[in-house]
Structure formats: C-alpha cells, structure tokens
Design a protein around this motif. Sequence first.
Motif, PDB file in Angstrom:
ATOM      1  N   GLY A   1       1.063  -0.950  -0.168  1.00 52.41           N
ATOM      2  CA  GLY A   1       0.096   0.156   0.093  1.00 52.41           C
ATOM      3  C   GLY A   1       0.014   1.453  -0.071  1.00 52.41           C
ATOM      4  O   GLY A   1       1.895   1.153   0.333  1.00 52.41           O
ATOM      5  N   LYS A   2       0.256   1.814   0.248  1.00 52.85           N
ATOM      6  CA  LYS A   2       0.712   3.571   0.090  1.00 52.85           C
ATOM      7  C   LYS A   2       0.763   4.776   1.735  1.00 52.85           C
ATOM      8  O   LYS A   2      -1.365   4.528   1.380  1.00 52.85           O
ATOM      9  N   GLU A   3       1.129   4.699   1.952  1.00 51.71           N
ATOM     10  CA  GLU A   3       0.997   6.104   3.250  1.00 51.71           C
ATOM     11  C   GLU A   3       1.018   7.220   2.792  1.00 51.71           C
ATOM     12  O   GLU A   3       1.782   8.054   1.393  1.00 51.71           O
ATOM     13  N   LEU A   4       0.518   8.690   3.163  1.00 53.74           N
ATOM     14  CA  LEU A   4       1.149   9.900   3.161  1.00 53.74           C
ATOM     15  C   LEU A   4       1.714  10.008   4.326  1.00 53.74           C
ATOM     16  O   LEU A   4       1.422  10.319   5.402  1.00 53.74           O
ATOM     17  N   LEU A   5       3.300  10.503   4.109  1.00 51.33           N
ATOM     18  CA  LEU A   5       3.644  11.302   4.964  1.00 51.33           C
ATOM     19  C   LEU A   5       4.180  12.637   5.113  1.00 51.33           C
ATOM     20  O   LEU A   5       4.287  13.117   4.062  1.00 51.33           O
ATOM     21  N   ILE A   6       3.760  13.053   5.883  1.00 47.20           N
ATOM     22  CA  ILE A   6       3.274  14.622   5.515  1.00 47.20           C
ATOM     23  C   ILE A   6       4.180  15.049   6.843  1.00 47.20           C
ATOM     24  O   ILE A   6       4.571  15.150   8.287  1.00 47.20           O
ATOM     25  N   LYS A   7       5.189  16.166   6.996  1.00 49.42           N
ATOM     26  CA  LYS A   7       6.309  16.892   8.181  1.00 49.42           C
ATOM     27  C   LYS A   7       5.720  18.203   7.321  1.00 49.42           C
ATOM     28  O   LYS A   7       6.498  18.789   6.767  1.00 49.42           O
ATOM     29  N   ARG A   8       5.619  19.295   8.940  1.00 45.33           N
ATOM     30  CA  ARG A   8       5.583  20.542   8.410  1.00 45.33           C
ATOM     31  C   ARG A   8       5.969  20.555   9.902  1.00 45.33           C
ATOM     32  O   ARG A   8       5.605  20.375  11.012  1.00 45.33           O
ATOM     33  N   LEU A   9       5.730  22.335  10.268  1.00 48.57           N
ATOM     34  CA  LEU A   9       6.472  22.747  11.385  1.00 48.57           C
ATOM     35  C   LEU A   9       5.164  22.836  11.868  1.00 48.57           C
ATOM     36  O   LEU A   9       3.992  22.258  12.571  1.00 48.57           O
ATOM     37  N   ASN A  10       5.942  22.153  13.469  1.00 49.87           N
ATOM     38  CA  ASN A  10       4.737  21.970  15.286  1.00 49.87           C
ATOM     39  C   ASN A  10       3.816  23.085  14.981  1.00 49.87           C
ATOM     40  O   ASN A  10       4.798  23.811  15.703  1.00 49.87           O
ATOM     41  N   GLU A  11       2.754  23.203  14.868  1.00 50.44           N
ATOM     42  CA  GLU A  11       2.155  23.728  15.317  1.00 50.44           C
ATOM     43  C   GLU A  11       0.161  23.603  16.208  1.00 50.44           C
ATOM     44  O   GLU A  11       0.328  22.489  15.319  1.00 50.44           O
ATOM     45  N   ILE A  12      -0.177  24.439  16.598  1.00 54.30           N
ATOM     46  CA  ILE A  12      -1.205  23.653  17.360  1.00 54.30           C
ATOM     47  C   ILE A  12      -2.252  23.756  16.223  1.00 54.30           C
ATOM     48  O   ILE A  12      -1.852  24.997  15.665  1.00 54.30           O
ATOM     49  N   GLY A  13      -3.013  22.825  15.831  1.00 55.73           N
ATOM     50  CA  GLY A  13      -4.080  22.653  14.661  1.00 55.73           C
ATOM     51  C   GLY A  13      -3.597  21.756  13.379  1.00 55.73           C
ATOM     52  O   GLY A  13      -3.769  22.278  12.188  1.00 55.73           O
ATOM     53  N   GLY A  14      -1.836  21.964  13.865  1.00 59.63           N
ATOM     54  CA  GLY A  14      -1.437  21.540  12.588  1.00 59.63           C
ATOM     55  C   GLY A  14      -2.263  20.202  11.812  1.00 59.63           C
ATOM     56  O   GLY A  14      -2.235  20.202  10.258  1.00 59.63           O
ATOM     57  N   LEU A  15      -2.204  19.052  12.670  1.00 59.15           N
ATOM     58  CA  LEU A  15      -2.442  17.753  12.201  1.00 59.15           C
ATOM     59  C   LEU A  15      -4.224  18.335  12.030  1.00 59.15           C
ATOM     60  O   LEU A  15      -4.704  17.355  10.869  1.00 59.15           O
ATOM     61  N   ALA A  16      -5.036  18.457  12.585  1.00 60.35           N
ATOM     62  CA  ALA A  16      -6.160  19.213  12.274  1.00 60.35           C
ATOM     63  C   ALA A  16      -6.276  19.643  10.879  1.00 60.35           C
ATOM     64  O   ALA A  16      -7.325  19.567  10.006  1.00 60.35           O
ATOM     65  N   ASP A  17      -5.357  20.922  10.134  1.00 64.69           N
ATOM     66  CA  ASP A  17      -5.832  20.885   8.886  1.00 64.69           C
ATOM     67  C   ASP A  17      -4.924  19.940   8.325  1.00 64.69           C
ATOM     68  O   ASP A  17      -6.246  19.874   6.900  1.00 64.69           O
ATOM     69  N   VAL A  18      -4.852  18.790   8.201  1.00 62.73           N
ATOM     70  CA  VAL A  18      -4.793  18.018   7.654  1.00 62.73           C
ATOM     71  C   VAL A  18      -5.388  17.349   7.606  1.00 62.73           C
ATOM     72  O   VAL A  18      -5.810  16.950   6.334  1.00 62.73           O
ATOM     73  N   VAL A  19      -6.223  16.208   8.768  1.00 57.90           N
ATOM     74  CA  VAL A  19      -7.313  15.580   8.731  1.00 57.90           C
ATOM     75  C   VAL A  19      -8.812  15.981   8.220  1.00 57.90           C
ATOM     76  O   VAL A  19      -9.466  15.384   7.537  1.00 57.90           O
ATOM     77  N   LYS A  20      -9.012  17.580   8.175  1.00 61.32           N
ATOM     78  CA  LYS A  20      -9.813  18.204   7.493  1.00 61.32           C
ATOM     79  C   LYS A  20     -10.013  18.300   6.386  1.00 61.32           C
ATOM     80  O   LYS A  20     -11.430  17.663   5.729  1.00 61.32           O
ATOM     81  N   THR A  21      -8.658  18.646   5.779  1.00 61.39           N
ATOM     82  CA  THR A  21      -8.658  18.071   4.247  1.00 61.39           C
ATOM     83  C   THR A  21      -8.546  17.146   3.587  1.00 61.39           C
ATOM     84  O   THR A  21      -9.165  16.683   2.546  1.00 61.39           O
ATOM     85  N   VAL A  22      -8.018  16.219   4.282  1.00 61.93           N
ATOM     86  CA  VAL A  22      -9.029  14.649   3.948  1.00 61.93           C
ATOM     87  C   VAL A  22     -10.177  14.596   3.997  1.00 61.93           C
ATOM     88  O   VAL A  22     -11.245  13.727   3.381  1.00 61.93           O
ATOM     89  N   ALA A  23     -10.819  15.322   4.833  1.00 58.98           N
ATOM     90  CA  ALA A  23     -12.062  14.306   5.557  1.00 58.98           C
ATOM     91  C   ALA A  23     -12.793  15.256   4.263  1.00 58.98           C
ATOM     92  O   ALA A  23     -14.186  14.673   4.233  1.00 58.98           O
ATOM     93  N   GLU A  24     -12.711  17.060   3.745  1.00 58.90           N
ATOM     94  CA  GLU A  24     -13.312  17.548   3.266  1.00 58.90           C
ATOM     95  C   GLU A  24     -13.840  16.673   1.488  1.00 58.90           C
ATOM     96  O   GLU A  24     -14.462  17.156   1.399  1.00 58.90           O
TER      97      GLU A  24
END
Length: 136
Positions: free
Chosen positions: A7-30
């Motif tokens: 399979g394939k997984e998504l690897l995301i590395k970005r500046l650690n800030e409050i809400g960073g994961l929320a932004d990522v999963v919101k984009t996927v959910a939308e």
Amino acid sequence: MLKATLGKELLIKRLNEIGGLADVVKTVAEKGLTILAVCAWVEGRDGVFRLLVDDALRASDALRAKNIEVRETHVVVVEVPHKPGMLKLLTEKLREAAIDLHHLYASAATDQAKCVVVFSSSDNQRAVVVLNQAAH
C-alpha cells in the motif's frame, strides 16, 4: 488469518504548531476520504504525520492544493484478527525471514473483529509473501 498487501501511506512533515494535524485531517475529510490509521509525533520543530487513507492519490492532491507538502511512501498493510498474539505472530514471522522493520503502527477498536497493521521494512514485497504464507 493474516492478509498482507502493498500500500501507500502519506508522509507529511511540517512546522509543529497547534492545529497542524487538524488542518491535515480536515483536508482529507473534506474530500470524503477515510483515514484508516494514523501515527503522529514531533521531531524538533516539526510535526510528522503518517496517514493510511482509502485513496492516497486523491488525498495527496487535496493536501497539495492546500500547500501542504506530502510524500507517498510504500508500506505493507496487514489485516489481522483482533485477538491476543497477532502482533507477536506477525513480528516473529518477519524476524524469522530476517526482515528489518523501519516503522510500524496499527489501528483497531475494541469491538472490531479485525485490525490493521501498517509498516515499512527492509523488503516490503518479501514481507507480503512471508505474511501471506503464514496465513495458511
């Protein structure tokens, strides 16, 4: 018993800030996509997220459209019965085959009959063969 696939997984590395994961999963959910498993941690100043989704290509496209840098990486996805000893069996089979694990995470709920284990190894293709042979 075990069912292993590539399979394939998504690897995301970005500046650690409050809400960073929320932004990522919101984009996927939308996009109406399902996250099957997730792993997240902090490395220095960065947040690192590994996501297994039901459509890696669509999720990657959606994330890139939001200027979120994402990389698709190859993994082994294993469905196993949700019962004691299954991770032990899986890891012992990999050890017997001299397959080195690079990372591993899993997802399950207590009331489910199956769980999913996601990992990357020194030889993903061989790991799929070894684990599927163990299922018989």
